[in-house]
Design an enzyme around this catalytic site. Structure first.
Site, PDB file in Angstrom:
ATOM      1  N   TYR A  63       0.705  -1.418   0.071  1.00 39.52           N
ATOM      2  CA  TYR A  63      -0.079   0.145   0.020  1.00 39.52           C
ATOM      3  C   TYR A  63       0.716   1.313   0.158  1.00 39.52           C
ATOM      4  O   TYR A  63       0.843   2.065  -1.011  1.00 39.52           O
ATOM      5  CB  TYR A  63      -1.020  -0.076   1.112  1.00 39.52           C
ATOM      6  N   ARG A 111      -0.501  -6.975 -11.081  1.00 37.90           N
ATOM      7  CA  ARG A 111       0.874  -7.230 -11.568  1.00 37.90           C
ATOM      8  C   ARG A 111       1.618  -5.900 -11.761  1.00 37.90           C
ATOM      9  O   ARG A 111       2.112  -5.665 -12.928  1.00 37.90           O
ATOM     10  CB  ARG A 111       0.637  -7.813 -13.036  1.00 37.90           C
ATOM     11  N   LEU A 112       1.686  -5.170 -10.698  1.00 34.49           N
ATOM     12  CA  LEU A 112       2.218  -4.028 -10.470  1.00 34.49           C
ATOM     13  C   LEU A 112       3.912  -4.196 -10.948  1.00 34.49           C
ATOM     14  O   LEU A 112       4.461  -3.395 -11.583  1.00 34.49           O
ATOM     15  CB  LEU A 112       2.449  -3.370  -9.201  1.00 34.49           C
ATOM     16  N   SER A 173       7.001 -12.128  -4.667  1.00 33.72           N
ATOM     17  CA  SER A 173       6.112 -11.465  -5.602  1.00 33.72           C
ATOM     18  C   SER A 173       5.944 -12.102  -6.721  1.00 33.72           C
ATOM     19  O   SER A 173       7.167 -12.501  -7.424  1.00 33.72           O
ATOM     20  CB  SER A 173       6.678 -10.178  -5.882  1.00 33.72           C
ATOM     21  N   TYR A 312      -4.630  -5.862   3.732  1.00 33.17           N
ATOM     22  CA  TYR A 312      -4.472  -4.654   2.738  1.00 33.17           C
ATOM     23  C   TYR A 312      -5.859  -4.571   1.781  1.00 33.17           C
ATOM     24  O   TYR A 312      -6.603  -3.772   2.124  1.00 33.17           O
ATOM     25  CB  TYR A 312      -3.400  -4.671   2.061  1.00 33.17           C
TER      26      TYR A 312
END
Length: 359
Positions: A63, A111-112, A173, A312
């Site tokens: 975040y 999918r940052l 990730s 989150y």
């Protein structure tokens, strides 16, 4: 959810998810969202890894990627906040669109790809809050194009050891190609050895946590547990987002590539949590994350073996009052059950969760 929370959610949901996220960060910087101030209850205090958490609920990494609003998050009622993931160099992340709401499932796919402003920007902000109260962890990662990813983690330890209450090594990730391969035993062993050596050479030596994926089989969990014990890692965080797709109600958007978080992640992440508690024993700290959206889901993570919990995605759907409501619900539970400490609850459902298959 209050009327104001509903109005705020409706306003934010009028924007695409990434714009809405940016607006929420800006609002926190301005002190606008009014959360429900968390109760201070001695029964919720957790002492872990040399830190005294006022309550067991934290904001997960992802975040506040650039350490812009950790104190504002603590002001919403969280017992601790984790910023990041931060990488040595700034990077833009993956192409947009890259965040997708699965509203019917109270879930998100992202999918940052570790988009962040880099070490220097985050360090400057964290240095500026020196002396302020509150537990703030820093989640460190590797640049996508790095020729020495383990070196990136060493640099993260060296840079943030003096600013962080604890450090999280994020190798789970799914949105950085090849990153999850570092969970394999040989690579993991080298990574953890070098990370711990970097911490040993730092002037300040905060606890080190390892954040793992939920998409692991039993043998992989056993290997990770063995390395964590051997390298004397302080704790683990279970878990990151999942690339699996349990049954979803949100249609085509549920097939987007990326990591799934929110309510559908609760079951699998809690099974992995319990299995890791069985493997690690009672003495190693575990933070449970995945699908926490109420006092009951937070309490169940603790029953399954967690010392602390994080959320989150739940706040995306329930608003900024959620952490205060969860903490108040935990306090009521302690009162009703006549618990002297929330820690008495830990492991009470451990066998039930650990016996479930990783299907």
């Amino acid at each position: 959810m209050s009327v104001l929370d509903r109005l705020g959610q409706k306003l934010l949901f009028a924007f695409d998810p990434e714009t809405a996220h940016g607006l929420s960060i800006a609002a926190l910087r301005c002190g606008l969202p009014a959360g429900t101030r968390a109760v201070r209850d001695i029964r919720l205090k957790v002492s872990l890894c040399g830190l005294d958490f006022p309550n067991p609920l934290g904001m997960a990494a992802g975040y506040d990627k650039d350490a812009e609003v950790p104190d504002a998050l603590l002001g919403l009622g969280f017992g601790f906040a984790e910023v990041g993931t931060v990488t040595p160099l700034p990077q833009a992340g993956n192409p947009k669109p890259r965040i997708f709401r699965l509203t019917a499932d109270e879930a998100v796919i992202n999918r940052l790809g570790f988009n962040n402003e880099g070490h220097a920007a985050a360090e400057k902000r964290l240095a500026a809050r020196k002396g302020r109260p509150g537990i703030v962890g820093v989640n460190i990662g590797a640049n996508k194009d790095s020729a020495d990813r383990i070196g990136d983690y060493e640099r993260g330890v060296g840079r943030f050891a003096r600013h962080a209450s604890y450090l999280t090594v994020n190798i789970s990730s799914p949105n950085t190609p090849g990153l999850r391969n570092m969970q394999a035993r040989e690579q993991l062993g080298e990574l953890l050895s070098r990370v711990m050596a970097a911490r040993a050479s730092a002037a300040t030596q905060p606890p080190i946590f390892l954040k793992i994926a939920p998409d692991l089989v039993e043998a992989e969990l056993e290997d990770i547990a063995a390395e964590v014990v051997e390298k004397r890692i302080d704790g683990i965080i279970v878990s990151n987002t999942t690339i699996s797709r349990p049954p979803l109600r949100s249609g085509d958007v549920g097939r987007e590539t990326g990591g799934l978080s929110g309510k559908p992640l609760f079951e699998r992440s809690t099974i992995v949590l319990a299995k890791m508690r069985k493997l690690l024993g009672p003495g190693i700290a575990i933070i449970g994350v995945g699908g926490v959206d109420s006092a009951e889901t937070a309490l169940e993570k603790i029953r399954a073996g967690a010392d602390l919990v994080q959320l989150y995605t739940g706040m995306i759907y329930a608003g900024p009052a959620l952490p205060g409501r969860i903490v108040a619900g935990m306090a009521r539970f302690c009162e009703t059950e006549r618990l002297k400490s929330i820690g008495e609850l830990r492991d009470s459902h451990l066998d039930r969760w650990a016996s479930k298959p990783l299907s």
